[in-house]
Write a protein that holds these residues in place. Structure first.
Motif, PDB file in Angstrom:
ATOM      1  N   ALA A   1     -36.360  -1.352  -9.452  1.00 14.57           N
ATOM      2  CA  ALA A   1     -35.748  -2.293 -10.135  1.00 14.57           C
ATOM      3  C   ALA A   1     -35.201  -1.834 -11.485  1.00 14.57           C
ATOM      4  O   ALA A   1     -34.284  -2.390 -11.867  1.00 14.57           O
ATOM      5  CB  ALA A   1     -36.399  -3.476 -10.263  1.00 14.57           C
ATOM      6  N   ARG A   2     -35.716  -0.593 -11.939  1.00 16.07           N
ATOM      7  CA  ARG A   2     -35.668  -0.212 -13.308  1.00 16.07           C
ATOM      8  C   ARG A   2     -34.600   1.081 -13.083  1.00 16.07           C
ATOM      9  O   ARG A   2     -34.152   1.459 -14.338  1.00 16.07           O
ATOM     10  CB  ARG A   2     -36.770  -0.069 -14.164  1.00 16.07           C
ATOM     11  CG  ARG A   2     -37.898  -1.052 -14.093  1.00 16.07           C
ATOM     12  CD  ARG A   2     -37.341  -2.182 -15.286  1.00 16.07           C
ATOM     13  NE  ARG A   2     -37.173  -1.578 -16.564  1.00 16.07           N
ATOM     14  CZ  ARG A   2     -36.880  -2.227 -17.782  1.00 16.07           C
ATOM     15  NH1 ARG A   2     -36.179  -3.476 -17.324  1.00 16.07           N
ATOM     16  NH2 ARG A   2     -36.753  -1.807 -18.923  1.00 16.07           N
ATOM     17  N   GLY A   3     -34.200   1.451 -11.873  1.00 15.11           N
ATOM     18  CA  GLY A   3     -33.256   2.437 -11.827  1.00 15.11           C
ATOM     19  C   GLY A   3     -33.881   3.741 -11.766  1.00 15.11           C
ATOM     20  O   GLY A   3     -33.088   4.764 -11.755  1.00 15.11           O
ATOM     21  N   TYR A   4     -35.226   3.918 -11.341  1.00 16.74           N
ATOM     22  CA  TYR A   4     -35.589   5.330 -11.049  1.00 16.74           C
ATOM     23  C   TYR A   4     -35.595   5.519  -9.437  1.00 16.74           C
ATOM     24  O   TYR A   4     -36.463   5.452  -8.789  1.00 16.74           O
ATOM     25  CB  TYR A   4     -37.176   5.289 -11.581  1.00 16.74           C
ATOM     26  CG  TYR A   4     -37.391   5.057 -12.913  1.00 16.74           C
ATOM     27  CD1 TYR A   4     -36.936   5.989 -14.078  1.00 16.74           C
ATOM     28  CD2 TYR A   4     -37.638   3.683 -13.398  1.00 16.74           C
ATOM     29  CE1 TYR A   4     -37.118   5.590 -15.551  1.00 16.74           C
ATOM     30  CE2 TYR A   4     -37.715   3.327 -14.655  1.00 16.74           C
ATOM     31  CZ  TYR A   4     -37.546   4.371 -15.743  1.00 16.74           C
ATOM     32  OH  TYR A   4     -37.651   3.977 -16.915  1.00 16.74           O
ATOM     33  N   PHE A   5     -34.539   5.829  -9.036  1.00 19.29           N
ATOM     34  CA  PHE A   5     -34.372   5.974  -7.679  1.00 19.29           C
ATOM     35  C   PHE A   5     -34.740   7.186  -7.107  1.00 19.29           C
ATOM     36  O   PHE A   5     -34.769   7.373  -5.890  1.00 19.29           O
ATOM     37  CB  PHE A   5     -32.598   6.052  -7.333  1.00 19.29           C
ATOM     38  CG  PHE A   5     -32.247   4.530  -7.826  1.00 19.29           C
ATOM     39  CD1 PHE A   5     -32.655   3.404  -6.901  1.00 19.29           C
ATOM     40  CD2 PHE A   5     -31.079   4.396  -8.848  1.00 19.29           C
ATOM     41  CE1 PHE A   5     -31.993   2.068  -7.544  1.00 19.29           C
ATOM     42  CE2 PHE A   5     -30.716   3.127  -9.114  1.00 19.29           C
ATOM     43  CZ  PHE A   5     -31.060   2.168  -8.422  1.00 19.29           C
TER      44      PHE A   5
ATOM     45  N   PRO B   1     -35.309  10.872 -13.654  1.00 21.86           N
ATOM     46  CA  PRO B   1     -34.370  10.275 -14.536  1.00 21.86           C
ATOM     47  C   PRO B   1     -34.214   8.961 -13.957  1.00 21.86           C
ATOM     48  O   PRO B   1     -34.260   8.354 -13.028  1.00 21.86           O
ATOM     49  CB  PRO B   1     -33.115  11.313 -14.390  1.00 21.86           C
ATOM     50  CG  PRO B   1     -33.220  11.830 -12.869  1.00 21.86           C
ATOM     51  CD  PRO B   1     -34.456  11.940 -12.426  1.00 21.86           C
ATOM     52  N   ARG B   2     -33.777   8.346 -15.253  1.00 15.24           N
ATOM     53  CA  ARG B   2     -33.471   6.625 -14.963  1.00 15.24           C
ATOM     54  C   ARG B   2     -31.827   6.656 -14.809  1.00 15.24           C
ATOM     55  O   ARG B   2     -31.172   7.229 -15.671  1.00 15.24           O
ATOM     56  CB  ARG B   2     -33.810   5.693 -16.003  1.00 15.24           C
ATOM     57  CG  ARG B   2     -33.307   4.359 -15.867  1.00 15.24           C
ATOM     58  CD  ARG B   2     -34.148   3.626 -17.137  1.00 15.24           C
ATOM     59  NE  ARG B   2     -33.819   1.928 -16.821  1.00 15.24           N
ATOM     60  CZ  ARG B   2     -34.275   1.221 -17.575  1.00 15.24           C
ATOM     61  NH1 ARG B   2     -34.934   1.502 -18.777  1.00 15.24           N
ATOM     62  NH2 ARG B   2     -34.247  -0.103 -17.010  1.00 15.24           N
ATOM     63  N   TYR B   3     -31.488   5.965 -13.847  1.00 15.87           N
ATOM     64  CA  TYR B   3     -29.879   5.821 -13.632  1.00 15.87           C
ATOM     65  C   TYR B   3     -29.299   4.941 -14.651  1.00 15.87           C
ATOM     66  O   TYR B   3     -29.929   3.979 -15.123  1.00 15.87           O
ATOM     67  CB  TYR B   3     -29.684   5.717 -11.920  1.00 15.87           C
ATOM     68  CG  TYR B   3     -29.980   6.631 -10.935  1.00 15.87           C
ATOM     69  CD1 TYR B   3     -28.734   7.167 -10.316  1.00 15.87           C
ATOM     70  CD2 TYR B   3     -30.925   7.383 -11.038  1.00 15.87           C
ATOM     71  CE1 TYR B   3     -28.895   8.330  -9.473  1.00 15.87           C
ATOM     72  CE2 TYR B   3     -31.187   8.474 -10.085  1.00 15.87           C
ATOM     73  CZ  TYR B   3     -30.261   8.896  -9.352  1.00 15.87           C
ATOM     74  OH  TYR B   3     -30.384   9.942  -8.512  1.00 15.87           O
TER      75      TYR B   3
ATOM     76  N   ASP C   1     -28.669   1.414 -19.483  1.00  9.78           N
ATOM     77  CA  ASP C   1     -29.709   1.744 -18.384  1.00  9.78           C
ATOM     78  C   ASP C   1     -29.569   0.729 -17.088  1.00  9.78           C
ATOM     79  O   ASP C   1     -29.696  -0.533 -17.313  1.00  9.78           O
ATOM     80  CB  ASP C   1     -31.333   1.746 -18.864  1.00  9.78           C
ATOM     81  CG  ASP C   1     -31.327   2.880 -19.867  1.00  9.78           C
ATOM     82  OD1 ASP C   1     -31.192   3.853 -19.695  1.00  9.78           O
ATOM     83  OD2 ASP C   1     -32.504   2.712 -20.837  1.00  9.78           O
ATOM     84  N   TYR C   2     -29.917   1.012 -15.892  1.00 14.86           N
ATOM     85  CA  TYR C   2     -29.851   0.317 -14.770  1.00 14.86           C
ATOM     86  C   TYR C   2     -31.240  -0.436 -14.799  1.00 14.86           C
ATOM     87  O   TYR C   2     -32.080  -0.236 -15.001  1.00 14.86           O
ATOM     88  CB  TYR C   2     -29.840   1.196 -13.567  1.00 14.86           C
ATOM     89  CG  TYR C   2     -29.912   0.388 -12.498  1.00 14.86           C
ATOM     90  CD1 TYR C   2     -28.553   0.012 -11.443  1.00 14.86           C
ATOM     91  CD2 TYR C   2     -30.825  -0.118 -11.685  1.00 14.86           C
ATOM     92  CE1 TYR C   2     -28.340  -0.753 -10.441  1.00 14.86           C
ATOM     93  CE2 TYR C   2     -30.849  -0.816 -10.604  1.00 14.86           C
ATOM     94  CZ  TYR C   2     -29.787  -1.075 -10.071  1.00 14.86           C
ATOM     95  OH  TYR C   2     -29.696  -1.953  -8.746  1.00 14.86           O
TER      96      TYR C   2
END
Length: 596
Positions: free
Chosen positions: A142-146, A174-176, A204-205
């Motif tokens: 949910a926070r963008g750490y894909f 990395p955070r997208y 930040d995503y």
């Protein structure tokens, strides 16, 4: 230690003996579903031992012993008694959670870590461990750490020492970032919807930010269907493009409402009400909209139309043009009955109001709502057998702020404050010079989960010359009474009065409203269940003049249902005071909707 009937049907009854409540529930979960045939019963009994071991181990009981006693009568269900000796539980020796990558600096993840309830010394619970693993993965996505993954996720159990070591090592990578946002399906001018995007490019995503965008689009009222879709298959340079699919609402909608108003007037009459509301959510490519409502009742017909124009922001900066026509009633009219030696009610102060105005409403960066307006008002009424028909041009501004502890329709805490100033001057076309001040407050807080307090205060003042008071129309004066004021009394029946002699030489009295208003309330609410609560309250205050100050107090109780559309409240108010115009009374008040 206790005996519990775990489950039963026509093929098998199961009794669990010797386990605590949590372990009994876990055994039930591992043994279900019960067999529904003879073949299923044989398979069920064959697998019972393995299922019992799994139920014990998952809660940290590795040395537990379960004795099975089976009675198999020829008629009726078989009886299975499970006698459980749990043994010494396995305790958590340590919990090693290590985060690497950009997630280490994520405040939302750190707040989640601080709230974890599992700690050294607790009985090992595999389900709780799996929940923590799942929550961290869900939060990371949910926070963008894909690119995140677990480097280590293990439970090491030492059965000899009854100790367990939990190791969770997560590398987020990395955070997208948020990519471009593309809208499709709308017919608005380019750039209008882009103003609703609540995040900056390349920020930040976060799925929370996408949820905020969805709510902004819903609040416009333009669309009947909204899909905010992150395009994970089109990621470039760690940026996630966002696609928004929109379906416009129908050009027009008409809603019909039927109701009845019981006992809100001073003579306790029953008034049917019919309301027709016509909405045009999008008139043109610029996002203009209109809403027109017509309400009929025998004594209070109303017409109101509002035309809304988005300015610098579709939601946070709007110009509203409004026109209204209504007939309303205030206070009480009375005549003196010489036979009974008392005043008896004959009706209410009636007025017909025609208004037109323009208002600009702007939401500031700190979430304060600022409005400024210009309203033309013409109101006709008869007071003390004298006909008045004053004109007013009111310049006004207001400032309000609402803080909610949560986003539900029944917030556990919150604070509302409202301040307004209106001014009218004869040199600008008004009948008299008038400065009108108002302030409103509401405070909500919940203690120990089930105990809730609600307090409110309404203040008002009309600053005008003594000789000009009769020319201030009733809609601009202050009255008290009703479910949002002092419960136990009718709507707007309380306030200062005047004595006069009618054209028929009868002594008469009329509640005409006051220059000042001070009304307060405090209410205690107790949640019997999450959706039902009971309440008790004290309301007090009044509308008053310098020479007429009559404080009124009412008490009461109620029952509230927290429905999907907001609280529905049924309150009984009992007045404790008599005044020169009102006897002690009681009223049942039914209201609904969010309190903030």
């Amino acid at each position: 230690m206790h005996t519990s009937l775990a489950s039963a049907n026509q093929w098998l009854n199961i009794n669990v003996v010797g386990a605590n409540e949590a372990l009994t529930q876990n055994i039930n979960a591992h043994l279900s579903p019960l067999p529904t045939s003879e073949v299923q019963r044989r398979a069920f009994l064959f697998n019972t031992a393995d299922n019992l071991d799994a139920a014990l181990h998952s809660l940290g009981y590795y040395h537990g012993v379960v004795e099975q006693q089976l009675a198999s009568p020829e008629q009726g269900p078989w009886q299975l008694i499970l006698t459980v000796t749990p043994g010494e539980p396995t305790l958590v020796q340590w919990i090693d959670i290590q985060l690497s990558g950009e997630i280490r600096q994520d405040k939302a993840v750190n707040r989640w870590l601080a709230k974890l309830k599992m700690k050294p010394g607790d009985i090992l619970n595999h389900g709780q461990y799996e929940t923590i693993k799942s929550q961290l993965l869900t939060l990371a996505l949910a926070r963008g750490y894909f690119d995140g993954h677990y480097v280590t996720n293990t439970i090491v159990v030492n059965r000899d020492l009854n100790r367990a070591q939990i190791n969770l090592h997560y590398d987020s990578g990395p955070r997208y970032k948020m990519g471009s946002v593309n809208f499709s399906g709308d017919t608005l001018i380019p750039g209008l919807l882009e103003q609703l995007i609540p995040f900056e490019p390349n920020s930040d995503y976060s799925t929370g930010a996408l949820g905020d965008l969805n709510r902004e689009l819903v609040d416009t009222g333009y669309f009947t269907n909204i899909k905010v879709l992150p395009q994970l298959d089109k990621i470039e340079q760690h940026k996630v493009p966002i696609k928004v699919e929109l379906t416009p609402r129908p050009s027009h909608s008409i809603k019909l409402g039927l109701g009845v108003d019981i006992g809100s007037s001073a003579n306790n009459s029953v008034e049917p009400r019919v309301r027709v509301t016509w909405r045009t959510p999008q008139i043109n490519r610029y996002g203009h909209s209109q809403e027109t409502s017509v309400e009929w009742s025998p004594d209070r017909p109303k017409f109101l139309t509002t035309y809304t124009i988005p300015l610098s922001h579709p939601l946070d900066d709007q110009l509203k043009i409004r026109v209204g026509l209504l007939r309303d009633k205030y206070g009480i009219t009375q005549v003196y009955d010489a036979n009974d030696r008392k005043y008896v009610n004959t009706g209410e102060l009636e007025s017909t109001k025609r208004s037109a105005g323009v208002l600009r409403q702007k939401r500031l960066d700190n979430n304060w709502l600022l409005t400024y307006s210009l309203d033309a008002l013409k109101e006709s009424y008869t007071q003390s057998d004298i006909y008045y028909d004053p004109n007013f041009l009111l310049m006004g501004t207001s400032l309000s702020h609402t803080h909610r502890g949560d986003n539900s329709l029944d917030p556990k805490s919150g604070f509302f404050q409202y301040y307004s100033l209106e001014y009218a001057d004869p040199s600008l076309g008004s009948e008299v010079r008038l400065t009108r001040l108002q302030a409103k407050f509401k405070w909500i807080d919940t203690f120990f989960d089930k105990h809730r307090l609600v307090a409110r205060m309404d203040l008002g003042a009309n600053l005008a010359a003594e000789g000009d008071l009769a020319n201030i129309p009733p809609s601009l004066r202050y009255f008290a009474g009703g479910d949002q004021s002092i419960r136990g009394y009718s709507f707007n029946e309380l306030g200062p009065y005047i004595d006069y002699q009618t054209q028929d030489n009868q002594l008469a009295r009329m509640v005409v409203g006051g220059r000042y208003l001070m009304v307060g309330s405090i209410e205690y609410q107790y949640y019997v269940t999450p959706t039902w609560r009971v309440a008790t309250f004290v309301d007090g205050g009044n509308a008053f003049d310098v020479d007429q100050v009559e404080p009124i107090v009412a008490v009461g109780a109620g029952i509230h249902w927290i429905s999907p559309i907001g609280p529905i409240k049924l309150d009984l108010g009992v007045g404790l005071n008599e005044s020169e115009t009102v006897d002690r009374s009681w009223r049942i008040h039914l209201s609904m909707g969010a309190e903030l």
